[in-house]
Motif scaffolding. Structure first.
Motif, PDB file in Angstrom:
ATOM      1  N   UNK A   7       0.821  -1.207   0.000  1.00 32.62           N
ATOM      2  CA  UNK A   7       0.000   0.000   0.000  1.00 32.62           C
ATOM      3  C   UNK A   7       0.862   1.268   0.000  1.00 32.62           C
ATOM      4  N   UNK A   8       1.909   1.242   0.777  1.00 25.79           N
ATOM      5  CA  UNK A   8       2.804   2.404   0.815  1.00 25.79           C
ATOM      6  C   UNK A   8       3.413   2.648  -0.554  1.00 25.79           C
ATOM      7  N   UNK A   9       3.864   1.589  -1.204  1.00 27.95           N
ATOM      8  CA  UNK A   9       4.462   1.728  -2.533  1.00 27.95           C
ATOM      9  C   UNK A   9       3.458   2.271  -3.535  1.00 27.95           C
ATOM     10  N   UNK A  10       2.212   1.792  -3.427  1.00 29.13           N
ATOM     11  CA  UNK A  10       1.186   2.253  -4.365  1.00 29.13           C
ATOM     12  C   UNK A  10       0.953   3.753  -4.228  1.00 29.13           C
ATOM     13  N   UNK A  11       0.871   4.233  -2.994  1.00 24.18           N
ATOM     14  CA  UNK A  11       0.633   5.666  -2.767  1.00 24.18           C
ATOM     15  C   UNK A  11       1.853   6.485  -3.193  1.00 24.18           C
ATOM     16  N   UNK A  12       3.044   6.015  -2.819  1.00 25.12           N
ATOM     17  CA  UNK A  12       4.255   6.741  -3.197  1.00 25.12           C
ATOM     18  C   UNK A  12       4.439   6.788  -4.714  1.00 25.12           C
ATOM     19  N   UNK A  13       4.044   5.708  -5.394  1.00 27.48           N
ATOM     20  CA  UNK A  13       4.149   5.707  -6.849  1.00 27.48           C
ATOM     21  C   UNK A  13       3.190   6.718  -7.460  1.00 27.48           C
ATOM     22  N   UNK A  14       1.997   6.834  -6.867  1.00 25.80           N
ATOM     23  CA  UNK A  14       1.030   7.827  -7.353  1.00 25.80           C
ATOM     24  C   UNK A  14       1.513   9.258  -7.093  1.00 25.80           C
ATOM     25  N   UNK A  15       2.149   9.469  -5.951  1.00 24.01           N
ATOM     26  CA  UNK A  15       2.686  10.801  -5.641  1.00 24.01           C
ATOM     27  C   UNK A  15       3.822  11.138  -6.596  1.00 24.01           C
ATOM     28  N   UNK A  16       4.688  10.169  -6.838  1.00 29.01           N
ATOM     29  CA  UNK A  16       5.786  10.360  -7.780  1.00 29.01           C
ATOM     30  C   UNK A  16       7.013  11.003  -7.164  1.00 29.01           C
ATOM     31  N   UNK A  17       8.101  10.904  -7.906  1.00 23.39           N
ATOM     32  CA  UNK A  17       9.368  11.513  -7.493  1.00 23.39           C
ATOM     33  C   UNK A  17       9.268  13.020  -7.694  1.00 23.39           C
ATOM     34  N   UNK A  18       9.659  13.795  -6.662  1.00 25.74           N
ATOM     35  CA  UNK A  18       9.523  15.244  -6.788  1.00 25.74           C
ATOM     36  C   UNK A  18      10.405  16.024  -5.840  1.00 25.74           C
ATOM     37  N   UNK A  19       9.929  17.212  -5.452  1.00 29.06           N
ATOM     38  CA  UNK A  19      10.728  18.138  -4.654  1.00 29.06           C
ATOM     39  C   UNK A  19      11.190  17.530  -3.333  1.00 29.06           C
ATOM     40  N   UNK A  20      10.307  16.791  -2.682  1.00 31.59           N
ATOM     41  CA  UNK A  20      10.660  16.215  -1.381  1.00 31.59           C
ATOM     42  C   UNK A  20      11.839  15.260  -1.521  1.00 31.59           C
ATOM     43  N   UNK A  21      11.804  14.408  -2.529  1.00 30.42           N
ATOM     44  CA  UNK A  21      12.879  13.443  -2.705  1.00 30.42           C
ATOM     45  C   UNK A  21      14.202  14.142  -3.011  1.00 30.42           C
ATOM     46  N   UNK A  22      14.141  15.203  -3.811  1.00 28.30           N
ATOM     47  CA  UNK A  22      15.371  15.951  -4.116  1.00 28.30           C
ATOM     48  C   UNK A  22      15.935  16.608  -2.861  1.00 28.30           C
ATOM     49  N   UNK A  23      15.043  17.177  -2.037  1.00 29.73           N
ATOM     50  CA  UNK A  23      15.473  17.836  -0.806  1.00 29.73           C
ATOM     51  C   UNK A  23      16.077  16.818   0.167  1.00 29.73           C
ATOM     52  N   UNK A  24      15.392  15.674   0.284  1.00 29.92           N
ATOM     53  CA  UNK A  24      15.879  14.629   1.197  1.00 29.92           C
ATOM     54  C   UNK A  24      17.227  14.095   0.706  1.00 29.92           C
ATOM     55  N   UNK A  25      17.360  13.863  -0.607  1.00 29.96           N
ATOM     56  CA  UNK A  25      18.633  13.372  -1.144  1.00 29.96           C
ATOM     57  C   UNK A  25      19.766  14.361  -0.902  1.00 29.96           C
ATOM     58  N   UNK A  26      19.489  15.654  -1.076  1.00 36.39           N
ATOM     59  CA  UNK A  26      20.514  16.663  -0.840  1.00 36.39           C
ATOM     60  C   UNK A  26      20.948  16.666   0.622  1.00 36.39           C
ATOM     61  N   UNK A  27      19.976  16.690   1.528  1.00 38.64           N
ATOM     62  CA  UNK A  27      20.276  16.734   2.960  1.00 38.64           C
ATOM     63  C   UNK A  27      21.071  15.509   3.403  1.00 38.64           C
ATOM     64  N   UNK A  28      20.603  14.340   3.006  1.00 37.13           N
ATOM     65  CA  UNK A  28      21.249  13.109   3.452  1.00 37.13           C
ATOM     66  C   UNK A  28      22.539  12.856   2.682  1.00 37.13           C
ATOM     67  N   UNK A  29      22.632  13.388   1.470  1.00 43.81           N
ATOM     68  CA  UNK A  29      23.890  13.326   0.745  1.00 43.81           C
ATOM     69  C   UNK A  29      24.978  14.115   1.455  1.00 43.81           C
ATOM     70  N   UNK A  30      24.613  15.271   2.012  1.00 39.76           N
ATOM     71  CA  UNK A  30      25.572  16.061   2.792  1.00 39.76           C
ATOM     72  C   UNK A  30      26.018  15.298   4.039  1.00 39.76           C
ATOM     73  N   UNK A  31      25.105  14.534   4.619  1.00 37.92           N
ATOM     74  CA  UNK A  31      25.494  13.707   5.773  1.00 37.92           C
ATOM     75  C   UNK A  31      26.433  12.585   5.348  1.00 37.92           C
ATOM     76  N   UNK A  32      26.232  12.055   4.153  1.00 39.02           N
ATOM     77  CA  UNK A  32      27.172  11.064   3.635  1.00 39.02           C
ATOM     78  C   UNK A  32      28.548  11.683   3.460  1.00 39.02           C
TER      79      UNK A  32
END
Length: 496
Positions: A7-32
């Motif tokens: 169910x989580x995957x179904x909802x996330x797929x409908x929402x799609x890749x977007x601003x939140x994922x880019x922001x999260x990747x940037x933040x956590x990339x800096x932690x890496x």
């Protein structure tokens, strides 16, 4: 396991890749980046601190391994607490304390105090070293998880580029050649300021993290349905401009029902409870894949981090040789005299020197990491993950064997770079595979234990290279070069 994700995957797929994922990747990339700076960055800082702290080569090896030891000692504790308290909570607290310890460590005046502070830094860097990718995975559906994690780990390449870039300014520039006396034996030298610059990505990530919510999967797992729905609404609004639809809300409520974690009988003994919570990883259906993954992580950590942390010092040593090197192998270039790796050649610099001849080779290593992560991201669209892993490790071993025999600056450089960079990339991709294999309530513990074995490999590799490479250079490289091939053999049996 799969029902938990549907169910989580179904909802996330409908929402799609977007601003939140880019922001999260940037933040956590800096932690890496922070994690890489505080561990691999010691390959630059420790040799530069030799004169001030009067260290031998064994002590330099110990300093480079100190943060890895701290990570090993605390990893499972943070993994256990992360699955209880939340991903964001752990990240905020560990980032803050690790940055404080890192700054203090740069102002130590003895080997012992420097080692202790680097060890403490490692204890708290352990948090972002594995929680970041766990946190990111819980904002993604499984269709985009592997590629998203690959992009986050691409910041490893940026870190490998960031460290030598600043080091070029502070350690290879006459403009930054200064020595300011403070209290007692404490003097402000370029390497101390450089160490403080290494923590900047962590400071930026801390403030970016303040604007992020807790992981939605974690909130549903612990029964915080209202907060979990609020986070999913926030993700949907940011990505699509509208909140969850009634159908999506219904799917998330079904997901909440399916995330009920089996309540184990709780023990009053904290240590016993920590052990009990990890036991499912060592039972069916996880045990085969998990034990194999930990074995591979150990081998890859030994090569990518243990041998790789000496890359800058070795290349610096090679570049400081002014005689004809065109027909000399790497070992002959490094050890045709009795000088140690981190010391300057006697015929070049008479006095103790903490400078470097340049960091162009290290910049090439950083760029290679960035390119390899992007190549892997692209190839994941077309090739099975297992085939990609095995091919990368076979190439790595081949380059390691070649490093013993090849002559010529560029052949040696690229054999060295691919030898350590390919296992480093596979570590990241294997971590992503592990996240898909285990359920949410065990992800942090599973990842931290596997990465703990990776750090053990780094400690063993760092120590072996520091102690034995001068005595038996060719044999040391040969032994280390066997490990990627061994990892490829094990991965052939894993269900990747």
């Amino acid at each position: 396991m799969n029902n938990e994700l549907n169910e989580f995957d179904a909802v996330m797929e409908q929402i799609g890749f977007g601003k939140v994922h880019c922001y999260v990747m940037l933040t956590l990339g800096l932690l890496q980046m922070l994690t890489i700076h505080e561990t691999m960055g010691m390959g630059i800082i420790a040799p530069s601190a030799v004169c001030d702290l009067r260290m031998s080569i064994v002590q330099v090896s110990t300093i480079t391994a100190a943060a890895f030891l701290g990570i090993i000692c605390s990893s499972y504790f943070w993994g256990y607490i992360t699955d209880k308290m939340g991903r964001r909570w752990i990240l905020l607290h560990t980032i803050s304390i690790s940055n404080i310890c890192s700054i203090i460590s740069m102002f130590m005046v003895s080997f012992t105090s420097f080692f202790v502070m680097r060890f403490l830094t490692g204890i708290f860097v352990a948090g972002p070293s594995f929680v970041a990718v766990t946190y990111l995975s819980e904002f993604c559906n499984k269709q985009i998880l592997a590629r998203t994690v690959t992009h986050m780990y691409m910041f490893t390449g940026f870190a490998m580029f960031y460290c030598p870039s600043w080091a070029t300014l502070f350690l290879s520039s006459n403009f930054m050649d200064f020595e300011i006396g403070f209290v007692g034996r404490l003097t402000l030298r370029p390497w101390r300021v450089l160490g403080c610059m290494f923590m900047l990505p962590g400071v930026i990530a801390f403030f970016l993290l303040l604007r992020m919510p807790e992981s939605p999967k974690f909130l549903f797992m612990v029964g915080e349905t209202k907060q979990g729905m609020a986070v999913m609404d926030w993700i949907s609004t940011k990505n699509t401009g509208r909140p969850l639809s009634p159908e999506q809300v219904e799917l998330m409520l079904k997901f909440q029902e399916s995330t009920g974690v089996m309540r184990q009988k709780r023990s009053n003994n904290f240590l016993q409870q920590m052990m009990n919570d990890a036991m499912p990883l060592f039972r069916k259906p996880y045990v085969g894949f998990y034990v194999g993954s930990c074995s591979v992580m150990f081998s890859l950590g030994l090569v990518a981090n243990g041998f790789g942390i000496w890359f800058t010092a070795m290349r610096n040593r090679s570049n400081m040789r002014l005689d004809n090197k065109s027909d000399m192998t790497l070992c002959k270039i490094l050890f045709s005299t009795a000088a140690k790796i981190e010391d300057s050649e006697p015929d070049l610099v008479v006095a103790c020197n903490d400078g470097f001849m340049g960091f162009n080779d290290s910049l090439i290593l950083g760029l290679t990491y960035i390119i390899l992560y992007n190549v892997c991201w692209l190839m994941l669209f077309f090739l099975p993950r297992k085939a990609l892993f095995i091919a990368a490790l076979v190439i790595s071993s081949s380059c390691g064997f070649a490093l013993i025999f090849v002559t010529g600056r560029w052949l040696q450089l690229f054999a060295f770079v691919l030898f350590i960079a390919l296992p480093g990339v596979v570590i990241s991709l294997l971590g992503g595979a592990l996240l898909q294999f285990v359920p949410t309530h065990m992800r942090a513990k599973a990842l931290c234990i596997s990465l703990m074995w990776c750090r053990w490999g780094a400690v063993v590799g760092t120590t072996i290279v520091g102690i034995y490479i001068e005595k038996s250079c060719e044999m040391t490289i040969l032994v280390v070069a066997i490990f990627p091939m061994l990892s490829a053999s094990i991965e052939g049996f894993l269900p990747l």
